[in-house]
Design a protein around this motif. Structure first.
Motif, PDB file in Angstrom:
ATOM      1  N   LEU B 345       0.837  -1.197   0.000  1.00  0.00           N
ATOM      2  CA  LEU B 345       0.000   0.000   0.000  1.00  0.00           C
ATOM      3  C   LEU B 345       0.871   1.245   0.000  1.00  0.00           C
ATOM      4  N   VAL B 346       2.105   1.098   0.443  1.00  0.00           N
ATOM      5  CA  VAL B 346       3.064   2.196   0.317  1.00  0.00           C
ATOM      6  C   VAL B 346       4.255   1.636  -0.466  1.00  0.00           C
ATOM      7  N   PRO B 347       4.879   2.462  -1.282  1.00  0.00           N
ATOM      8  CA  PRO B 347       6.011   1.959  -2.064  1.00  0.00           C
ATOM      9  C   PRO B 347       7.187   1.582  -1.167  1.00  0.00           C
ATOM     10  N   VAL B 348       7.720   0.404  -1.441  1.00  0.00           N
ATOM     11  CA  VAL B 348       8.834  -0.109  -0.647  1.00  0.00           C
ATOM     12  C   VAL B 348      10.143   0.388  -1.255  1.00  0.00           C
ATOM     13  N   THR B 349      11.081   0.784  -0.405  1.00  0.00           N
ATOM     14  CA  THR B 349      12.347   1.303  -0.917  1.00  0.00           C
ATOM     15  C   THR B 349      13.273   0.168  -1.367  1.00  0.00           C
ATOM     16  N   SER B 350      13.460  -0.816  -0.495  1.00  0.00           N
ATOM     17  CA  SER B 350      14.239  -1.986  -0.903  1.00  0.00           C
ATOM     18  C   SER B 350      13.881  -3.157  -0.010  1.00  0.00           C
ATOM     19  N   GLY B 351      14.402  -4.321  -0.372  1.00  0.00           N
ATOM     20  CA  GLY B 351      14.080  -5.516   0.389  1.00  0.00           C
ATOM     21  C   GLY B 351      13.016  -6.322  -0.328  1.00  0.00           C
ATOM     22  N   SER B 352      12.673  -7.469   0.251  1.00  0.00           N
ATOM     23  CA  SER B 352      11.677  -8.298  -0.417  1.00  0.00           C
ATOM     24  C   SER B 352      10.587  -8.722   0.559  1.00  0.00           C
ATOM     25  N   VAL B 353       9.399  -8.894   0.025  1.00  0.00           N
ATOM     26  CA  VAL B 353       8.264  -9.399   0.797  1.00  0.00           C
ATOM     27  C   VAL B 353       7.803 -10.647   0.069  1.00  0.00           C
ATOM     28  N   ILE B 354       8.142 -11.809   0.625  1.00  0.00           N
ATOM     29  CA  ILE B 354       7.811 -13.048  -0.076  1.00  0.00           C
ATOM     30  C   ILE B 354       6.587 -13.680   0.562  1.00  0.00           C
ATOM     31  N   ASP B 356       4.012 -16.645   0.140  1.00  0.00           N
ATOM     32  CA  ASP B 356       3.754 -17.940  -0.476  1.00  0.00           C
ATOM     33  C   ASP B 356       4.623 -18.129  -1.727  1.00  0.00           C
ATOM     34  N   GLY B 357       5.885 -17.781  -1.610  1.00  0.00           N
ATOM     35  CA  GLY B 357       6.809 -18.021  -2.714  1.00  0.00           C
ATOM     36  C   GLY B 357       6.905 -16.923  -3.760  1.00  0.00           C
ATOM     37  N   THR B 358       6.058 -15.878  -3.649  1.00  0.00           N
ATOM     38  CA  THR B 358       6.098 -14.809  -4.644  1.00  0.00           C
ATOM     39  C   THR B 358       6.621 -13.537  -3.994  1.00  0.00           C
ATOM     40  N   ASP B 359       7.545 -12.885  -4.669  1.00  0.00           N
ATOM     41  CA  ASP B 359       8.033 -11.625  -4.112  1.00  0.00           C
ATOM     42  C   ASP B 359       7.091 -10.493  -4.546  1.00  0.00           C
ATOM     43  N   LEU B 360       6.344  -9.966  -3.582  1.00  0.00           N
ATOM     44  CA  LEU B 360       5.314  -8.970  -3.893  1.00  0.00           C
ATOM     45  C   LEU B 360       5.912  -7.671  -4.411  1.00  0.00           C
ATOM     46  N   THR B 361       7.137  -7.368  -4.003  1.00  0.00           N
ATOM     47  CA  THR B 361       7.708  -6.085  -4.413  1.00  0.00           C
ATOM     48  C   THR B 361       8.004  -6.064  -5.909  1.00  0.00           C
ATOM     49  N   GLN B 362       8.090  -7.261  -6.539  1.00  0.00           N
ATOM     50  CA  GLN B 362       8.418  -7.324  -7.961  1.00  0.00           C
ATOM     51  C   GLN B 362       7.186  -7.305  -8.860  1.00  0.00           C
ATOM     52  N   LEU B 363       5.999  -7.362  -8.245  1.00  0.00           N
ATOM     53  CA  LEU B 363       4.782  -7.489  -9.049  1.00  0.00           C
ATOM     54  C   LEU B 363       4.280  -6.128  -9.528  1.00  0.00           C
ATOM     55  N   SER B 364       3.695  -6.139 -10.744  1.00  0.00           N
ATOM     56  CA  SER B 364       3.019  -4.933 -11.210  1.00  0.00           C
ATOM     57  C   SER B 364       1.653  -4.872 -10.528  1.00  0.00           C
ATOM     58  N   SER B 365       0.993  -3.727 -10.649  1.00  0.00           N
ATOM     59  CA  SER B 365      -0.264  -3.620  -9.910  1.00  0.00           C
ATOM     60  C   SER B 365      -1.315  -4.570 -10.482  1.00  0.00           C
ATOM     61  N   ALA B 366      -1.204  -4.913 -11.775  1.00  0.00           N
ATOM     62  CA  ALA B 366      -2.146  -5.876 -12.344  1.00  0.00           C
ATOM     63  C   ALA B 366      -1.872  -7.276 -11.805  1.00  0.00           C
ATOM     64  N   GLN B 367      -0.572  -7.604 -11.670  1.00  0.00           N
ATOM     65  CA  GLN B 367      -0.225  -8.914 -11.117  1.00  0.00           C
ATOM     66  C   GLN B 367      -0.577  -8.999  -9.635  1.00  0.00           C
ATOM     67  N   MET B 368      -0.622  -7.831  -9.016  1.00  0.00           N
ATOM     68  CA  MET B 368      -0.887  -7.764  -7.580  1.00  0.00           C
ATOM     69  C   MET B 368      -2.344  -8.072  -7.274  1.00  0.00           C
ATOM     70  N   LYS B 369      -3.230  -7.801  -8.243  1.00  0.00           N
ATOM     71  CA  LYS B 369      -4.663  -7.912  -7.966  1.00  0.00           C
ATOM     72  C   LYS B 369      -5.082  -9.295  -7.434  1.00  0.00           C
ATOM     73  N   PRO B 370      -4.699 -10.395  -8.110  1.00  0.00           N
ATOM     74  CA  PRO B 370      -5.092 -11.696  -7.542  1.00  0.00           C
ATOM     75  C   PRO B 370      -4.448 -11.955  -6.178  1.00  0.00           C
ATOM     76  N   MET B 371      -3.274 -11.363  -5.921  1.00  0.00           N
ATOM     77  CA  MET B 371      -2.644 -11.552  -4.613  1.00  0.00           C
ATOM     78  C   MET B 371      -3.417 -10.828  -3.521  1.00  0.00           C
ATOM     79  N   ARG B 372      -3.978  -9.675  -3.885  1.00  0.00           N
ATOM     80  CA  ARG B 372      -4.686  -8.883  -2.884  1.00  0.00           C
ATOM     81  C   ARG B 372      -5.868  -9.654  -2.290  1.00  0.00           C
ATOM     82  N   ARG B 373      -6.455 -10.516  -3.117  1.00  0.00           N
ATOM     83  CA  ARG B 373      -7.557 -11.314  -2.601  1.00  0.00           C
ATOM     84  C   ARG B 373      -7.080 -12.183  -1.437  1.00  0.00           C
TER      85      ARG B 373
END
Lengths: 360, 565
Positions: B345-354, B356-373
């Protein structure tokens, strides 16, 4: 662009002989009279509203409690209610707003049917009669060319209502979208969008009109363009301010975390919450747009005599106020009634669209 | 004769729905050097009662219907405006809840401090300034000669509350009314302010009326306690009587609602066992070296201020499936930002948020949509987190329809099921948020969060805006739902007792960094980090005897310089 062309409609007007070389004093006088009248309306309206406020709120209170018990009594409906359905339900409880709506609808119908029901033609002159007070043949009297005032007001309503509603809707749509997008996007987008608004604000209105005329010539469509071009600016600013405070609220953040798209958030969460000030500003915009039309027509943009509009009728009425008061009185009254109706409707809509209004 | 004796005070509010009996014939008294605590939940009338004494309630709609309030023999309720003004400024002073809004941001604190002196005591400006410096020193503000020319925004929350206390005390009042003076403050600051009030009271021998919803705070400061509910005092007596010899049902309920000890049934089989699963399972969420920095653009367009605020600074942690991880920290520690960073919800400066195996910081907002569920959030303020123009149905149906979890036909049924889940009456489906109480609103918010059947829920202070009895209900609701839907939860809170009640494991944050992580039991019994120890020792306990003991040790710690006039 030369001076005579600008002044053309003025010299072509009914008072042709009296003020050929006095364009600017007359212009000023007219502007002053219009402004004064506008403020007078607002004052009277506020006074009436504040007198009736207590009554209205109590009235609303009793209505709302009925509404709530009714809703609690019934089983949840098959389909969910939308804000608009609910708003319509609440609006129906508000007699003042309904009366306002009724008046506006009545005026619109009359305006539509004018060519069929008008007692005379709008350019039908009776120079022998001249300016006559109200009588059995001419209910609202005649102007100095012996043209029937009722007919002219009816024809005038076609122009005035069209300008009032279309120009305002154009301003509303552009302003709300522009403001919401700027406010929600924030950052650079916001800065660029709002600086553009500032630039347009800074452009003097008169020069803008003259420019338009140079490029496009005289055209009634330009009227909408010119009015729309100035009115949406304030709307955009108001909406942007609202959205700036709304987008930091947690319910917007919740919508983001639900994965809703930006457009859905704007449509479902932001715009409905900006409606209160938007509606109030809209109801204030419509009458000012109608008066602006008179000013623009006077400058030669927009409609030309012998066509009429309320604004034009009023501005000519002001000039002959002392000799023929009915020429000012009837168009003035029509505009006032419209204004009252719009204000009641606007207040009613604002309350109806705010679910919390019943409690506070 | 007591300093203030209130007899049968009755205050009504005339509203459109009828007369509200905000204060319904209460009697109490308070003497010099004594502290009376008035305890109750929001809406119980405790603040209205005290404001009525000084006629500070708006009249109308308020009306003081009956009663007497003898202050040094004079009836405050009969006093005329002028006398009241004199009393307000001179003899009775009030400290308000929120130090952020009670000071005028356009005046220096010195200006605001000397105003009453010049007005009430007709002192000269010089004398008044001298006095203001003294009193600022007395409430523990370092370098008062310099700070007197500072503006309120230059002080922190705790310091501002000290300034408020100085303002209240500068006219040497005989009675001090404190209206929830520490509710808006962090727990460590709260302890300091409470001790300060106590110390100043002892020194000046003034009477204090202490309004609070927090029984644990009251246990430490009060001599006498009055418990209010619905405009009535249901029980009053000495602090020991109230806590150890509780008579009234409501007081018992209040005491029982204080979250204490560990999560119920934590040791029973079937529930999460951190030691075992941390070895076997892959974590659902793991954060590595997460940094979220904000740029302070206060300089404006042309003059960019390059100050960087490190809200989250190199945090790594992981959450096992089915675990409730408590994240604790004071305001400004970055705990909320961490929660929002996880959800992108806020832009991350660095680091990773994994996740279930997916790094959320690397996702585009469209790819993020199914994750948000699959990951949802419960927000702190149930008043701000619900769209005021959407009914319960709209609010709960939106995520279902948007993510295609329901069709137009089934959605009503699913929303009703959700409402059953979170304990809302089915008939409320078409109501708007403002028609609900805070607790019920939070139920709606919880319902929205679990609507999409998420795996991870981040709860950002979900109970801190609620009354203590409601708080207990919502906590139990959350525990039930976690169990039923096998949720994994990051529970963010500033309140250690709440976190202790709900969490399996606790992480402590301080200035954007994670200072300590451990299982709830080990963290509470043997805190390792100095900051954790400080945090734990500052928690007030709802036990007067233990509180007195704690204060004995604390008073020794107050530096001499602060108690000198």
């Amino acid at each position: 662009m030369d001076q005579p062309q600008v002044a053309a409609p003025a010299t072509g007007g009914p008072l042709n002989g009296t003020s050929k070389n006095a364009l600017f004093p007359r212009l000023l006088r007219q502007l002053r009279a219009q402004t004064l009248m506008y403020y007078l309306y607002t004052l009277v309206l506020r006074a009436v509203l504040s007198c009736t406020h207590e009554k209205i709120t109590i009235f609303k209170g009793t209505m709302m409690s009925k509404h709530v018990t009714l809703k609690n009594g019934i089983e949840p409906a098959e389909e969910g209610t939308s804000l608009w359905q609910d708003a319509w339900f609440r609006l129906r409880q508000n007699t003042f707003a309904l009366c306002g709506l009724g008046v506006i609808l009545f005026l619109c119908i009359v305006a539509l049917l004018t060519p069929f029901i008008a007692p005379y033609g709008y350019e039908q002159q009776n120079l022998l009669l001249g300016a006559a007070p109200p009588s059995a043949e001419h209910w609202l009297g005649t102007d100095i060319f012996g043209r029937d005032m009722l007919t002219r007001i009816m024809y005038g309503s076609r122009v005035s209502l069209m300008v009032g509603f279309i120009a305002t809707s154009v301003a509303l749509v552009i302003g709300v979208l522009w403001g919401t997008i700027a406010g929600y996007a924030g950052g650079r987008v916001d800065a660029v969008m709002m600086r553009l608004v500032d630039i347009l604000y800074a452009l003097p209105f008169m020069i803008f009109i003259v420019l338009l005329m140079v490029v496009f010539g005289r055209n009634i469509l330009l009227l909408f363009l010119a009015i729309g071009a100035v009115e949406w600016l304030t709307m955009a600013r108001i909406v942007r301010g609202q959205v700036l405070s709304l987008r930091r609220q947690e319910f917007v953040e919740a919508a983001v975390s639900l994965g809703l798209s930006r457009w859905t958030i704007i449509r479902r969460h932001l715009i409905p919450n900006t409606l209160g000030p938007v509606i109030v500003y809209t109801t204030l915009t419509i009458p000012s747009v109608m008066l602006l039309e008179a000013f623009l027509s006077f400058l030669g943009l927009g409609i030309q005599p012998p066509q009429s509009s309320w604004g034009l009728l009023i501005s000519y009425g002001v000039e002959t106020m002392e000799e023929y008061p009915w020429l000012l009185l009837f168009p003035g009254l029509t505009l006032s009634i419209t204004l009252f109706a719009l204000n009641f409707l606007g207040d009613g809509l604002r309350d109806a669209l705010d679910p919390r209004a019943s409690k506070n | 004769m007591p300093l203030l004796e209130v007899d049968n005070l009755t205050t009504h509010f005339h509203t459109r729905e009828g007369v509200v009996q905000a204060v319904d014939g209460i009697s109490f008294s308070v003497d010099r050097g004594e502290t009376l605590a008035i305890v109750g939940e929001s809406g119980s009338g405790k603040s209205v009662a005290c404001y009525s004494l000084l006629k500070l309630i708006p009249q109308p709609p308020g009306e003081i219907v009956a009663g007497r309030a003898l202050f040094e023999g004079k009836d405050l309720l009969q006093a005329d405006k002028k006398t009241l003004q004199q009393i307000r400024g001179n003899d009775i002073a009030i400290i308000f809840q929120d130090p952020m809004t009670c000071l005028n941001p356009y005046l220096t604190v010195g200006e605001q401090l000397i105003e009453p002196l010049i007005y009430h005591h007709s002192s000269s400006r010089k004398e008044a300034t001298q006095r203001a410096i003294e009193i600022l020193g007395e409430v523990g503000i370092v370098e008062p000669e310099k700070r007197i020319n500072s503006y309120p925004h230059e002080f922190s929350g705790g310091m501002r509350q000290r300034v408020m206390i100085a303002m209240a005390l500068i006219t040497e009042p005989k009675l001090l009314i404190c209206d929830e003076p520490t509710t808006a403050l962090d727990v460590t600051i709260q302890a300091q302010i409470l001790d300060l009030v106590k110390a100043l009271q002892l020194k000046r021998n003034i009477a204090v009326i202490f309004i609070s919803h927090d029984l644990a705070v009251v246990a430490g400061v009060a001599d006498k306690v009055a418990v209010m509910k619905d405009g009535l005092i249901v029980e009053q007596g000495s602090v020991d009587d109230i806590f150890y010899n509780t008579q009234h049902e409501y007081t018992k309920k209040l005491l029982a609602s204080i979250p204490e000890g560990a999560k119920p049934g934590a040791s029973s089989p079937g529930t999460f066992n951190p030691d075992a699963s941390s070895i076997e399972n892959k974590p659902l969420l793991s954060i590595n070296g997460l940094k979220t920095h904000f740029h302070d653009y206060s300089g404006g367009w042309l003059k960019r201020n390059q100050k960087v605020i490190k809200a989250v600074d190199d945090v790594s942690l992981s959450i096992q499936p089915g675990e409730i991880l408590g994240l604790v920290g004071e305001s400004g520690s970055g705990k909320s930002t961490l929660g929002r960073s996880i959800l992108q919800l806020v832009p991350v400066t660095s680091g990773s948020v994994i996740f279930d195996g997916t790094d959320l910081t690397q996702l585009s907002s469209a790819q993020m949509k199914p994750m948000r569920r699959r990951m949802q959030m419960i927000f702190q303020d149930p008043y701000a987190s619900l769209n005021p123009r959407m009914t319960v149905f709209d609010t709960l149906a939106e995520p279902l329809l948007y993510h295609g979890l329901a069709t137009r036909k089934t959605v009503t049924e699913q929303v009703l099921a959700l409402m059953d889940d979170v304990g809302l009456a089915r008939s409320a489906i078409r109501k708007y948020p403002h028609e609900f109480s805070g607790g019920q609103r939070q139920r709606i918010a919880v319902g929205r969060a679990i609507a999409t059947k998420p795996e991870l829920v981040i709860a950002d202070e979900p109970v801190s805006a609620l009354d203590v009895t409601i708080q207990a209900q919502i906590l139990d609701l959350i525990l039930t739902l976690v169990d039923k839907h096998h949720l994994t939860m990051l529970f963010i809170s500033h309140d250690l007792s709440v976190v202790r009640y709900i969490a399996d494991r606790i992480a402590v944050m301080h200035h954007g960094k994670l200072v300590e992580t451990g299982s709830t039991e080990s963290l509470f019994s043997a805190p390792q980090h100095e900051y954790t120890q400080k945090l734990l020792s500052a928690i007030p306990v709802a036990d007067p005897a233990r509180e007195r003991e704690r204060q004995m040790t604390l008073t020794k710690l107050i530096p001499e310089s602060t108690s000198e006039i």
